[in-house]
Design a protein around this motif. Structure first.
Motif, PDB file in Angstrom:
ATOM      1  N   LYS A 137     -33.800  15.830 -30.286  1.00 43.88           N
ATOM      2  CA  LYS A 137     -32.474  16.441 -30.424  1.00 43.88           C
ATOM      3  C   LYS A 137     -31.686  15.769 -31.546  1.00 43.88           C
ATOM      4  N   LYS A 138     -31.759  14.435 -31.596  1.00 47.23           N
ATOM      5  CA  LYS A 138     -31.062  13.697 -32.653  1.00 47.23           C
ATOM      6  C   LYS A 138     -31.610  14.079 -34.024  1.00 47.23           C
ATOM      7  N   ASP A 139     -32.926  14.139 -34.134  1.00 47.33           N
ATOM      8  CA  ASP A 139     -33.556  14.461 -35.425  1.00 47.33           C
ATOM      9  C   ASP A 139     -33.185  15.863 -35.891  1.00 47.33           C
ATOM     10  N   ILE A 140     -33.177  16.817 -34.961  1.00 47.56           N
ATOM     11  CA  ILE A 140     -32.845  18.200 -35.332  1.00 47.56           C
ATOM     12  C   ILE A 140     -31.381  18.316 -35.733  1.00 47.56           C
ATOM     13  N   ALA A 141     -30.501  17.648 -34.973  1.00 45.00           N
ATOM     14  CA  ALA A 141     -29.077  17.692 -35.320  1.00 45.00           C
ATOM     15  C   ALA A 141     -28.846  17.120 -36.709  1.00 45.00           C
ATOM     16  N   MET A 142     -29.507  16.009 -37.033  1.00 43.52           N
ATOM     17  CA  MET A 142     -29.324  15.404 -38.351  1.00 43.52           C
ATOM     18  C   MET A 142     -29.929  16.279 -39.443  1.00 43.52           C
ATOM     19  N   ALA A 143     -31.049  16.924 -39.159  1.00 44.89           N
ATOM     20  CA  ALA A 143     -31.672  17.810 -40.152  1.00 44.89           C
ATOM     21  C   ALA A 143     -30.760  18.986 -40.467  1.00 44.89           C
ATOM     22  N   VAL A 144     -30.151  19.558 -39.436  1.00 45.88           N
ATOM     23  CA  VAL A 144     -29.218  20.678 -39.649  1.00 45.88           C
ATOM     24  C   VAL A 144     -28.020  20.194 -40.454  1.00 45.88           C
ATOM     25  N   TYR A 145     -27.502  19.023 -40.095  1.00 47.96           N
ATOM     26  CA  TYR A 145     -26.361  18.476 -40.839  1.00 47.96           C
ATOM     27  C   TYR A 145     -26.704  18.318 -42.314  1.00 47.96           C
ATOM     28  N   LYS A 146     -27.880  17.775 -42.628  1.00 54.58           N
ATOM     29  CA  LYS A 146     -28.253  17.547 -44.023  1.00 54.58           C
ATOM     30  C   LYS A 146     -28.324  18.853 -44.803  1.00 54.58           C
ATOM     31  N   VAL A 147     -28.823  19.900 -44.178  1.00 56.17           N
ATOM     32  CA  VAL A 147     -28.885  21.202 -44.860  1.00 56.17           C
ATOM     33  C   VAL A 147     -27.478  21.723 -45.116  1.00 56.17           C
ATOM     34  N   VAL A 148     -26.620  21.668 -44.083  1.00 60.59           N
ATOM     35  CA  VAL A 148     -25.241  22.165 -44.222  1.00 60.59           C
ATOM     36  C   VAL A 148     -24.494  21.349 -45.276  1.00 60.59           C
ATOM     37  N   ALA A 149     -24.585  20.019 -45.200  1.00 63.10           N
ATOM     38  CA  ALA A 149     -23.884  19.167 -46.163  1.00 63.10           C
ATOM     39  C   ALA A 149     -24.411  19.386 -47.567  1.00 63.10           C
ATOM     40  N   GLY A 150     -25.717  19.574 -47.702  1.00 59.78           N
ATOM     41  CA  GLY A 150     -26.291  19.822 -49.023  1.00 59.78           C
ATOM     42  C   GLY A 150     -25.787  21.124 -49.631  1.00 59.78           C
ATOM     43  N   CYS A 151     -25.659  22.142 -48.783  1.00 57.65           N
ATOM     44  CA  CYS A 151     -25.120  23.419 -49.278  1.00 57.65           C
ATOM     45  C   CYS A 151     -23.679  23.250 -49.740  1.00 57.65           C
ATOM     46  N   ARG A 152     -22.890  22.530 -48.957  1.00 57.75           N
ATOM     47  CA  ARG A 152     -21.481  22.335 -49.326  1.00 57.75           C
ATOM     48  C   ARG A 152     -21.364  21.542 -50.621  1.00 57.75           C
ATOM     49  N   ALA A 153     -22.263  20.587 -50.832  1.00 59.62           N
ATOM     50  CA  ALA A 153     -22.234  19.809 -52.070  1.00 59.62           C
ATOM     51  C   ALA A 153     -22.511  20.684 -53.281  1.00 59.62           C
ATOM     52  N   MET A 154     -23.215  21.808 -53.066  1.00 60.33           N
ATOM     53  CA  MET A 154     -23.513  22.741 -54.154  1.00 60.33           C
ATOM     54  C   MET A 154     -22.550  23.923 -54.174  1.00 60.33           C
ATOM     55  N   SER A 155     -21.437  23.788 -53.454  1.00 59.38           N
ATOM     56  CA  SER A 155     -20.399  24.829 -53.371  1.00 59.38           C
ATOM     57  C   SER A 155     -20.928  26.120 -52.751  1.00 59.38           C
ATOM     58  N   ILE A 156     -21.868  25.980 -51.839  1.00 59.22           N
ATOM     59  CA  ILE A 156     -22.371  27.115 -51.063  1.00 59.22           C
ATOM     60  C   ILE A 156     -21.814  26.981 -49.653  1.00 59.22           C
ATOM     61  N   ASP A 157     -21.178  28.025 -49.165  1.00 57.38           N
ATOM     62  CA  ASP A 157     -20.612  27.971 -47.816  1.00 57.38           C
ATOM     63  C   ASP A 157     -21.665  28.430 -46.809  1.00 57.38           C
ATOM     64  N   TYR A 190     -34.915  24.285 -23.385  1.00 56.92           N
ATOM     65  CA  TYR A 190     -36.034  23.998 -24.286  1.00 56.92           C
ATOM     66  C   TYR A 190     -36.404  22.521 -24.160  1.00 56.92           C
ATOM     67  N   PRO A 191     -37.693  22.187 -24.075  1.00 57.82           N
ATOM     68  CA  PRO A 191     -38.095  20.795 -23.784  1.00 57.82           C
ATOM     69  C   PRO A 191     -38.034  19.849 -24.976  1.00 57.82           C
ATOM     70  N   PHE A 192     -36.842  19.644 -25.520  1.00 59.32           N
ATOM     71  CA  PHE A 192     -36.649  18.637 -26.562  1.00 59.32           C
ATOM     72  C   PHE A 192     -36.440  17.273 -25.910  1.00 59.32           C
ATOM     73  N   SER A 193     -37.037  16.247 -26.476  1.00 54.38           N
ATOM     74  CA  SER A 193     -36.708  14.897 -26.045  1.00 54.38           C
ATOM     75  C   SER A 193     -35.370  14.505 -26.653  1.00 54.38           C
ATOM     76  N   LYS A 194     -34.799  13.412 -26.187  1.00 56.22           N
ATOM     77  CA  LYS A 194     -33.519  12.946 -26.716  1.00 56.22           C
ATOM     78  C   LYS A 194     -33.630  12.646 -28.210  1.00 56.22           C
ATOM     79  N   ASN A 195     -34.700  12.001 -28.620  1.00 55.86           N
ATOM     80  CA  ASN A 195     -34.888  11.668 -30.039  1.00 55.86           C
ATOM     81  C   ASN A 195     -35.090  12.917 -30.886  1.00 55.86           C
TER      82      ASN A 195
END
Length: 201
Positions: free
Chosen positions: A12-32, A5-10
């Motif tokens: 890829k970084k933005d998407i990885a951080m966006a996914v992390y924020k969603v996952v971390a936010g769920c964990r902060a609310m005790s959602i697995d 998939y034609p993602f630029s390096k930047n």
């Protein structure tokens, strides 16, 4: 799709951080969210360390700048003044509540040099070992300044950080309840140099 998939390096970084924020936010609310579907544990920890460093450099004290914590001087001074008014009897409230976001609390906690909230180093590789955003400002982070009056009439204070008593005075790791005069003197010394003079001018 996938590796092609034609993602630029930047991107890829933005998407990885966006996914992390969603996952971390769920964990902060005790959602697995079953984070392992999206990233490995080492990847998750690496993304956390990036976010932790961002919080540290933006909202706390570092060897690069004390500006974030210094901006909390007016708030700390107001907390000192409010507590003093309770001691001298001009403030008769049994409790006074204030609300602030993590971005307000991180600088304040650093200015007060609360345990785990103030870390100065030139080796930024060590930040993730000593300054942990999830301990400094977990979900519903809070600071309680509990004023106690002895039978003698003398006032003492205890500081609870995120529901746990913490020592206020550096070098006194087991001293949780201290005379208000000692706490006031210490907190006043935490204010940036010249702050009180500027307030008076």
């Amino acid at each position: 799709m996938g590796a092609d998939y034609p993602f630029s390096k930047n991107e890829k970084k933005d998407i990885a951080m966006a996914v992390y924020k969603v996952v971390a936010g769920c964990r902060a609310m005790s959602i697995d969210p079953e984070a392992e579907q999206f990233m490995t544990l080492p990847e998750y920890n690496s993304l956390w360390s990036i976010m932790n460093m961002h919080h540290y450099l933006t909202h706390s004290a570092s060897s690069l700048s004390s500006a974030p914590m210094d901006m909390s001087a007016a708030l700390l001074n107001e907390l000192i003044t409010t507590m003093e008014s309770a001691v001298d009897g001009t403030n008769r409230y049994s409790a006074m509540l204030r609300f602030g976001h993590a971005e307000t609390l991180m600088p304040l906690f650093a200015l007060m040099r609360l345990p785990g909230c103030y870390y100065i180093t030139d080796n930024f590789d060590t930040v993730a070992l000593h300054w942990l955003d999830f301990q400094v400002v977990p979900m519903a982070a809070n600071l309680q300044m509990i004023l106690l009056r002895a039978k003698s009439g003398k006032y003492y204070v205890r500081f609870d950080l995120n529901e746990r008593p913490v020592p206020l005075i550096p070098g006194e790791p087991t001293l949780y309840i201290i005379p208000w005069e000692s706490a006031r003197e210490y907190l006043t010394r935490c204010l940036p140099s010249g702050f009180l003079d500027r307030r008076g001018s």
